[in-house]
Design a protein around this motif. Structure first.
Motif, mmCIF file in Angstrom:
data_model
loop_
_atom_site.group_PDB
_atom_site.id
_atom_site.type_symbol
_atom_site.label_atom_id
_atom_site.label_comp_id
_atom_site.label_asym_id
_atom_site.label_seq_id
_atom_site.Cartn_x
_atom_site.Cartn_y
_atom_site.Cartn_z
ATOM 1 N N LEU A 106 0.825 -1.207 0.000
ATOM 2 C CA LEU A 106 0.000 0.000 0.000
ATOM 3 C C LEU A 106 0.854 1.250 0.000
ATOM 4 C CD1 LEU A 106 -2.547 -1.053 2.774
ATOM 5 C CD2 LEU A 106 -2.956 -1.080 0.308
ATOM 6 N N SER A 107 0.441 2.227 -0.760
ATOM 7 C CA SER A 107 1.122 3.528 -0.745
ATOM 8 C C SER A 107 0.691 4.286 0.518
ATOM 9 C CB SER A 107 0.726 4.331 -1.987
ATOM 10 O OG SER A 107 -0.642 4.732 -1.897
ATOM 11 N N PRO A 108 1.425 5.324 0.884
ATOM 12 C CA PRO A 108 0.988 6.144 2.026
ATOM 13 C C PRO A 108 -0.430 6.701 1.841
ATOM 14 C CG PRO A 108 3.264 6.652 1.487
ATOM 15 C CD PRO A 108 2.748 5.736 0.394
ATOM 16 N N MET A 109 -0.780 7.071 0.613
ATOM 17 C CA MET A 109 -2.128 7.584 0.357
ATOM 18 C C MET A 109 -3.176 6.501 0.577
ATOM 19 S SD MET A 109 -3.825 9.317 -3.042
ATOM 20 C CE MET A 109 -2.810 10.799 -2.971
ATOM 21 N N TRP A 119 -13.670 9.420 9.091
ATOM 22 C CA TRP A 119 -13.266 10.691 9.696
ATOM 23 C C TRP A 119 -14.408 11.469 10.333
ATOM 24 C CZ3 TRP A 119 -15.049 15.389 7.974
ATOM 25 C CH2 TRP A 119 -15.692 15.389 6.742
ATOM 26 N N GLY A 120 -15.603 11.359 9.901
ATOM 27 C CA GLY A 120 -16.701 12.077 10.544
ATOM 28 C C GLY A 120 -17.076 11.485 11.892
ATOM 29 N N ALA A 121 -16.913 10.170 11.999
ATOM 30 C CA ALA A 121 -17.243 9.475 13.249
ATOM 31 C C ALA A 121 -16.023 9.352 14.159
ATOM 32 C CB ALA A 121 -17.797 8.088 12.929
ATOM 33 N N THR A 122 -14.860 9.680 13.643
ATOM 34 C CA THR A 122 -13.626 9.635 14.431
ATOM 35 C C THR A 122 -12.890 10.963 14.246
ATOM 36 O OG1 THR A 122 -12.239 8.760 12.651
ATOM 37 C CG2 THR A 122 -13.405 7.136 14.016
ATOM 38 N N ALA A 124 -9.827 11.210 13.222
ATOM 39 C CA ALA A 124 -8.736 11.022 12.255
ATOM 40 C C ALA A 124 -9.002 11.864 11.010
ATOM 41 C CB ALA A 124 -8.611 9.548 11.891
ATOM 42 N N ILE A 125 -8.299 12.961 10.876
ATOM 43 C CA ILE A 125 -8.510 13.891 9.766
ATOM 44 C C ILE A 125 -7.749 13.408 8.528
ATOM 45 C CG2 ILE A 125 -8.162 16.266 8.970
ATOM 46 C CD1 ILE A 125 -8.397 17.091 11.946
ATOM 47 N N PRO A 126 -8.437 13.315 7.389
ATOM 48 C CA PRO A 126 -7.779 12.860 6.159
ATOM 49 C C PRO A 126 -6.648 13.792 5.726
ATOM 50 C CG PRO A 126 -10.163 12.841 5.901
ATOM 51 C CD PRO A 126 -9.863 13.553 7.182
ATOM 52 N N LYS A 127 -5.580 13.200 5.220
ATOM 53 C CA LYS A 127 -4.442 13.959 4.728
ATOM 54 C C LYS A 127 -4.593 14.312 3.246
ATOM 55 C CE LYS A 127 0.599 13.648 4.451
ATOM 56 N NZ LYS A 127 1.772 12.830 4.768
ATOM 57 N N TYR A 128 -5.363 13.514 2.523
ATOM 58 C CA TYR A 128 -5.489 13.670 1.072
ATOM 59 C C TYR A 128 -6.942 13.890 0.670
ATOM 60 C CZ TYR A 128 -0.963 11.298 1.388
ATOM 61 O OH TYR A 128 0.315 10.942 1.706
ATOM 62 N N ARG A 129 -7.134 14.546 -0.462
ATOM 63 C CA ARG A 129 -8.493 14.728 -1.003
ATOM 64 C C ARG A 129 -9.118 13.373 -1.327
ATOM 65 N NH1 ARG A 129 -7.084 18.985 -5.597
ATOM 66 N NH2 ARG A 129 -5.261 17.661 -5.560
ATOM 67 N N GLU A 130 -8.306 12.438 -1.767
ATOM 68 C CA GLU A 130 -8.795 11.100 -2.083
ATOM 69 C C GLU A 130 -9.370 10.417 -0.832
ATOM 70 O OE1 GLU A 130 -5.650 12.114 -5.185
ATOM 71 O OE2 GLU A 130 -5.937 12.490 -3.046
ATOM 72 N N GLY A 135 -14.276 8.640 2.141
ATOM 73 C CA GLY A 135 -15.075 8.767 3.360
ATOM 74 C C GLY A 135 -16.483 9.264 3.075
ATOM 75 N N LEU A 136 -16.602 10.276 2.232
ATOM 76 C CA LEU A 136 -17.920 10.819 1.896
ATOM 77 C C LEU A 136 -18.742 9.835 1.069
ATOM 78 C CD1 LEU A 136 -16.949 14.514 1.095
ATOM 79 C CD2 LEU A 136 -18.221 13.676 3.085
#
Length: 171
Positions: A106-109, A119-122, A124-130, A135-136
């Protein structure tokens, strides 16, 4: 009713076919996800819809498609299995990541996408737009999966009403 449009998208299939061929991913078909879908159908739907959005905006389609497919790679019933370390929303991304790392590099992304898709329930804020996209899309797909039977009943009712109205017009 599952959407199989992804099967005709050769670019998407090329990105995920190796993962779909594994017993570990196929095993997701044995688990109910949001009452009316399997975890495999849900994961494919999240993966493909996320891929389409990433493609539209020129983002990393490979990471989005692959991590979207692996975001719920866990093998327990989340409605009955409980953990001492936290809620299912907190635990299952970590379990999915661990299982995905056993399956493929797996890549870091990709790791960020899997780990932060809740992320909405936790916190943990996403680092990437992907990561944000997956998540959405996961949230929307969960609602779609849950309400699918109601949507189908409404569509049937609507067709019957339309037919009734058209029959009255013809008379």
């Amino acid at each position: 009713m599952k959407n199989n449009n992804w099967r005709q998208d050769s670019e998407y299939v090329a990105l995920v076919s190796d993962l779909l061929a594994t017993p570990e991913v196929q095993k997701l078909a044995d688990y109910t996800q949001h009452h009316h879908s399997t975890r495999l159908d849900h994961s494919i739907a999240v993966s493909y819809e996320s891929y389409l959005i990433a493609k539209k905006y020129g983002l990393n389609v490979r990471a989005t498609a692959r991590a979207g497919l692996l975001h719920d790679l866990f093998y327990y019933d989340w409605r009955t299995t409980k953990f001492n370390l936290g809620s299912h929303a907190f635990i299952h991304p970590r379990v999915a990541l661990r299982n995905a790392e056993k399956l493929t590099e797996l890549s870091p992304m990709e790791k960020d996408i899997i780990l932060k898709h809740m992320w909405g329930a936790t916190a943990a804020i996403p680092k990437y737009r992907e990561s944000l996209i997956v998540g959405l899309v996961d949230d929307v797909q969960a609602v779609t999966d849950f309400f699918m039977p109601l949507q189908q009943r409404f569509a049937t009712w609507r067709r019957k009403q339309l037919s009734r109205v058209l029959n009255q017009i013809e008379k």
